[in-house]
Design a protein around this motif. Sequence first.
Motif, PDB file in Angstrom:
ATOM      1  N   GLY A 213       0.919  -1.153  -0.092  1.00  0.00           N
ATOM      2  CA  GLY A 213      -0.009   0.116  -0.168  1.00  0.00           C
ATOM      3  C   GLY A 213       0.857   1.249  -0.095  1.00  0.00           C
ATOM      4  N   VAL A 214       0.383   2.201  -0.423  1.00  0.00           N
ATOM      5  CA  VAL A 214       1.064   3.558  -0.362  1.00  0.00           C
ATOM      6  C   VAL A 214       1.672   4.015   0.963  1.00  0.00           C
ATOM      7  CG1 VAL A 214       0.725   5.803  -0.937  1.00  0.00           C
ATOM      8  CG2 VAL A 214      -0.097   4.396  -2.439  1.00  0.00           C
ATOM      9  N   GLU A 215       0.873   3.901   2.078  1.00  0.00           N
ATOM     10  CA  GLU A 215       1.219   4.045   3.273  1.00  0.00           C
ATOM     11  C   GLU A 215       2.510   3.334   3.701  1.00  0.00           C
ATOM     12  OE1 GLU A 215      -1.681   3.662   2.438  1.00  0.00           O
ATOM     13  OE2 GLU A 215      -2.853   5.487   2.564  1.00  0.00           O
ATOM     14  N   GLY A 216       2.743   2.262   3.228  1.00  0.00           N
ATOM     15  CA  GLY A 216       3.824   1.417   3.631  1.00  0.00           C
ATOM     16  C   GLY A 216       5.076   1.455   2.707  1.00  0.00           C
ATOM     17  N   VAL A 217       5.189   2.443   2.044  1.00  0.00           N
ATOM     18  CA  VAL A 217       6.389   2.875   1.250  1.00  0.00           C
ATOM     19  C   VAL A 217       6.632   4.593   1.281  1.00  0.00           C
ATOM     20  CG1 VAL A 217       6.386   0.861  -0.465  1.00  0.00           C
ATOM     21  CG2 VAL A 217       5.027   2.843  -0.870  1.00  0.00           C
ATOM     22  N   ARG A 218       6.365   4.881   2.595  1.00  0.00           N
ATOM     23  CA  ARG A 218       6.471   6.196   2.796  1.00  0.00           C
ATOM     24  C   ARG A 218       6.024   7.259   1.640  1.00  0.00           C
ATOM     25  NH1 ARG A 218      10.583   8.225   6.066  1.00  0.00           N
ATOM     26  NH2 ARG A 218       9.337  10.399   5.622  1.00  0.00           N
TER      27      ARG A 218
ATOM     28  N   ALA B  80       2.412   9.762  -4.189  1.00  0.00           N
ATOM     29  CA  ALA B  80       3.589  10.686  -3.915  1.00  0.00           C
ATOM     30  C   ALA B  80       4.195  10.329  -2.795  1.00  0.00           C
ATOM     31  CB  ALA B  80       2.900  12.280  -4.029  1.00  0.00           C
ATOM     32  N   LEU B  81       5.577  10.557  -2.779  1.00  0.00           N
ATOM     33  CA  LEU B  81       6.421  10.042  -1.508  1.00  0.00           C
ATOM     34  C   LEU B  81       6.458  11.441  -0.738  1.00  0.00           C
ATOM     35  CD1 LEU B  81       9.671   8.874  -3.268  1.00  0.00           C
ATOM     36  CD2 LEU B  81       8.113   7.700  -1.933  1.00  0.00           C
ATOM     37  N   ASP B  82       6.227  10.925   0.519  1.00  0.00           N
ATOM     38  CA  ASP B  82       6.087  11.902   1.880  1.00  0.00           C
ATOM     39  C   ASP B  82       7.290  13.229   1.680  1.00  0.00           C
ATOM     40  OD1 ASP B  82       3.939  10.334   2.692  1.00  0.00           O
ATOM     41  OD2 ASP B  82       5.448   9.758   4.393  1.00  0.00           O
ATOM     42  N   GLY B  83       6.722  14.491   1.290  1.00  0.00           N
ATOM     43  CA  GLY B  83       7.657  15.473   1.303  1.00  0.00           C
ATOM     44  C   GLY B  83       7.880  15.985   0.024  1.00  0.00           C
ATOM     45  N   ASP B  84       7.238  15.350  -1.124  1.00  0.00           N
ATOM     46  CA  ASP B  84       7.480  15.634  -2.612  1.00  0.00           C
ATOM     47  C   ASP B  84       7.129  16.929  -2.977  1.00  0.00           C
ATOM     48  OD1 ASP B  84       8.979  13.560  -3.579  1.00  0.00           O
ATOM     49  OD2 ASP B  84       7.432  12.824  -4.766  1.00  0.00           O
ATOM     50  N   GLU B  85       5.886  17.182  -2.366  1.00  0.00           N
ATOM     51  CA  GLU B  85       5.244  18.594  -3.044  1.00  0.00           C
ATOM     52  C   GLU B  85       6.193  19.857  -2.650  1.00  0.00           C
ATOM     53  OE1 GLU B  85       1.943  15.795  -2.936  1.00  0.00           O
ATOM     54  OE2 GLU B  85       3.479  15.945  -1.789  1.00  0.00           O
TER      55      GLU B  85
ATOM     56  N   ALA C  21      17.005  16.232  -0.365  1.00  0.00           N
ATOM     57  CA  ALA C  21      15.582  15.721  -0.754  1.00  0.00           C
ATOM     58  C   ALA C  21      15.013  15.098   0.414  1.00  0.00           C
ATOM     59  CB  ALA C  21      15.855  14.775  -1.821  1.00  0.00           C
ATOM     60  N   PRO C  22      13.686  15.007   0.188  1.00  0.00           N
ATOM     61  CA  PRO C  22      12.892  14.156   1.448  1.00  0.00           C
ATOM     62  C   PRO C  22      13.663  13.188   1.788  1.00  0.00           C
ATOM     63  CG  PRO C  22      11.718  15.275  -0.099  1.00  0.00           C
ATOM     64  CD  PRO C  22      12.904  15.231  -0.565  1.00  0.00           C
ATOM     65  N   ASP C  23      13.672  12.703   3.263  1.00  0.00           N
ATOM     66  CA  ASP C  23      14.444  11.459   3.619  1.00  0.00           C
ATOM     67  C   ASP C  23      13.317   9.930   3.267  1.00  0.00           C
ATOM     68  OD1 ASP C  23      12.057  11.448   5.254  1.00  0.00           O
ATOM     69  OD2 ASP C  23      13.270  11.834   6.866  1.00  0.00           O
ATOM     70  N   SER C  24      12.349  10.373   2.501  1.00  0.00           N
ATOM     71  CA  SER C  24      11.763   9.215   2.111  1.00  0.00           C
ATOM     72  C   SER C  24      12.430   8.572   1.038  1.00  0.00           C
ATOM     73  CB  SER C  24      10.167   9.504   1.967  1.00  0.00           C
ATOM     74  OG  SER C  24       9.875  10.673   0.900  1.00  0.00           O
ATOM     75  N   LEU C  25      13.018   9.503   0.068  1.00  0.00           N
ATOM     76  CA  LEU C  25      13.721   8.882  -0.828  1.00  0.00           C
ATOM     77  C   LEU C  25      14.753   7.931  -0.467  1.00  0.00           C
ATOM     78  CD1 LEU C  25      12.383  11.576  -2.237  1.00  0.00           C
ATOM     79  CD2 LEU C  25      14.073  11.348  -3.869  1.00  0.00           C
ATOM     80  N   ALA C  26      15.656   8.394   0.403  1.00  0.00           N
ATOM     81  CA  ALA C  26      16.589   7.542   0.855  1.00  0.00           C
ATOM     82  C   ALA C  26      16.165   6.236   1.378  1.00  0.00           C
ATOM     83  CB  ALA C  26      17.572   8.083   1.882  1.00  0.00           C
ATOM     84  N   GLU C  27      15.085   6.417   2.175  1.00  0.00           N
ATOM     85  CA  GLU C  27      14.585   5.197   2.914  1.00  0.00           C
ATOM     86  C   GLU C  27      14.082   4.144   2.073  1.00  0.00           C
ATOM     87  OE1 GLU C  27      10.935   4.623   6.127  1.00  0.00           O
ATOM     88  OE2 GLU C  27      12.130   6.176   6.522  1.00  0.00           O
ATOM     89  N   MET C  28      13.505   4.511   0.886  1.00  0.00           N
ATOM     90  CA  MET C  28      12.845   3.740  -0.194  1.00  0.00           C
ATOM     91  C   MET C  28      14.032   2.980  -0.878  1.00  0.00           C
ATOM     92  SD  MET C  28       9.489   3.140  -0.108  1.00  0.00           S
ATOM     93  CE  MET C  28      10.048   2.988   1.983  1.00  0.00           C
ATOM     94  N   LYS C  29      14.981   3.889  -1.139  1.00  0.00           N
ATOM     95  CA  LYS C  29      16.273   3.241  -1.703  1.00  0.00           C
ATOM     96  C   LYS C  29      16.740   2.103  -0.997  1.00  0.00           C
ATOM     97  CE  LYS C  29      20.917   4.637  -3.269  1.00  0.00           C
ATOM     98  NZ  LYS C  29      20.858   4.031  -4.666  1.00  0.00           N
ATOM     99  N   ASN C  30      16.921   2.138   0.453  1.00  0.00           N
ATOM    100  CA  ASN C  30      17.664   1.206   1.207  1.00  0.00           C
ATOM    101  C   ASN C  30      16.636   0.083   1.197  1.00  0.00           C
ATOM    102  OD1 ASN C  30      19.774   2.960   1.764  1.00  0.00           O
ATOM    103  ND2 ASN C  30      19.261   3.730   3.386  1.00  0.00           N
ATOM    104  N   GLU C  31      15.518   0.432   1.460  1.00  0.00           N
ATOM    105  CA  GLU C  31      14.448  -0.670   1.363  1.00  0.00           C
ATOM    106  C   GLU C  31      14.554  -1.726   0.252  1.00  0.00           C
ATOM    107  OE1 GLU C  31      11.563  -3.273   3.072  1.00  0.00           O
ATOM    108  OE2 GLU C  31      13.322  -2.238   3.895  1.00  0.00           O
TER     109      GLU C  31
END
Length: 653
Positions: free
Chosen positions: A560-565, A597-602, A633-643
């Motif tokens: 789900g969207v919420e599970g991927v920041r 949209a990733l958290d913090g994108d807008e 950049a928002p930390d959600s990008l780095a978090e998804m990259k690592n996951e």
Amino acid sequence: AAKNIMQPDEEGGRAPTRLASDHRGPAAGSCQRLSAREVRQVPAPEMEQTKGPRVQGWTPVRSAFRHSRLEPAQDEAPAESGAAAAAYNFAWSCLTSISSARVVGVAALLLLVVGGYSFLGEKPPDTTASASSSQAWLTLAALTPPPTPPPPPPQQNPPPLPPPSPPPPPQSPPPPPPRPPPPPPPRPVTWEHHPHLNCWWGGHGAQEVDNPPGTAVQGVTTLTECQAACARAPSHGCEAVLFSQDRRCYRKRHIDLHHCSGDAKFDLYVRTDPLPASAAVPLIIDTDLGFDVDDALAICMAHALHDAGEAKLLAVLHNSGFPGGIGGASALSHYYHHDEEVALGAYKGPFGRDRDSRPPGSEWKTGPYVPMLLREFEAPVKSSSDVADAVHTYRSALASAADGTVAIAAIGFATNLDALLRSPPDATSHLNGTELVARKVRRVVYQGGWYAARHTPRDLQRRVPADEFNWGCGRRWFGPSLVGCEGTAAYVVSHMPPNVEQIFSEVGLLFPTGGRLLQCAPRTSPCRRALETTLREWGQDPANGRASWDQIVTLAAVRGVEGVRGHKGGAGGINIVDRGGTNHWQPGFGSQQSYFALDGDEEWMASVWTRAGTDVGERVLRQMEADVRWARAPDSLAEMKNEIDRLLCQQPK
């Protein structure tokens, strides 16, 4: 009775009542009184048996008793008076005409009248007797009490009733319905202790269960309570706890120990018990595997999710006409030992030709890594001719799944989904394609389209079909004919059943993944070899990885969207896709559509456009890359990259 017989007639005399039977008189069938005049007028045949003179207006008539047992003996002189003859005549006529139920009563009256003579010691009056004598005798006979009626026949006792049948033996009550089996005992939760280790969000080895990130669990002050709070998280949503020296509890998930940091203030406890089977999300991947390597990385990640129990990979379907594409998918399934678990199917239409071949369209379009996989790795399936049509595989996989559970990652062209929605009922299911999708599918996550989280209205308005790869049928590389693909995305998005959630994504460009495979995976890994082969062919460094378009879509389909920041942008609106594949988002409410949209994108994009001095073009992309490089950049990008990299590094079981 005698009074009733002797009634005054209309001439002042008396006339007997006569029963006009079948053989007496014109009015047959009724008992009548006849006046003297009527008696005198009786025709000769009626009177042929009469004897004696007329006496005081009476006509003596021979009694019908001549034929009865009451008739006088032959040696007795017939000496009946006119009144007696009339009475006998009347009585016998009535006796012969009335119902049998009254015969006994009339006979008793007759005996009483006849026996009256003997009782009085007199003979019947002669023919010269006066009418007064006859009347006196009749009056006396009338006053004589009737004989006592015979007693009723003895009442017969009814036949004895048969003895009652013995009561049936008491039936034992029906057995109670079987009780449902008791729920399985809760799985024991086991933990692995990592002392003096701290993992947190934003690319530092973990994702947070509680929001906002860094929030401690309230009311928990012991390690046992902290671990119990983690075990209570639904669907195994908590995978680890971080317990601090000041007795605070933090719940974590998706742990990557390689990115955690040493910290004496914290102890990390990671769960080691497996996920329950019910937690696995049924997943179908619809891919154009063969051109870009992000499809191969997404499929490798899906196999890792399958091994971890987080997903149940039902099928992988290839959606271009390139025959070897499904062979590449087979090589990946075989590497993960999922040949028997994951069904394969392929599009077998005309679309998928290479527009740059000579002559144009004479060859199938593909990238460099699929031919390499078929040469160097074992693949039970080599070509689309070895598998069923994609629609048949789609329908079989959906029909066997539980209602409302399946997630579809649409990471390629829309050819297969278009054919699925148009499919008629068949032996697999009595439902047509649209009905089957409505019943079985929970959500579809697409890689396709442009959206406001990353683009300004002016940027969106300048789009042309050539800017869109999946929905635009890759018209810069595929062709020259797009028959079989063009318009399919527009049909699928507009005809998807309204109860199915549709999520659209363009996220993934700025956090490339897969580069870590060069350190964590052996060279015998087809996932690593596909990445290396592709990027070196294109003149790029494999260590930098490839954009995560298809990887993030596949992960969002499972979690789900919420599970991927992420969050749902434009929720409730409608995505309008034209035949060429370009799209326009129409705001609204009530639909099951949104864009990812990733958290913090807008907020980040607004800052980029300001610093770049424009909202379009190369300068915007270079500013975004610089922000990622310098951690702006928002930390959600780095978090998804690592996951995603963590999942790609999971070795097959």
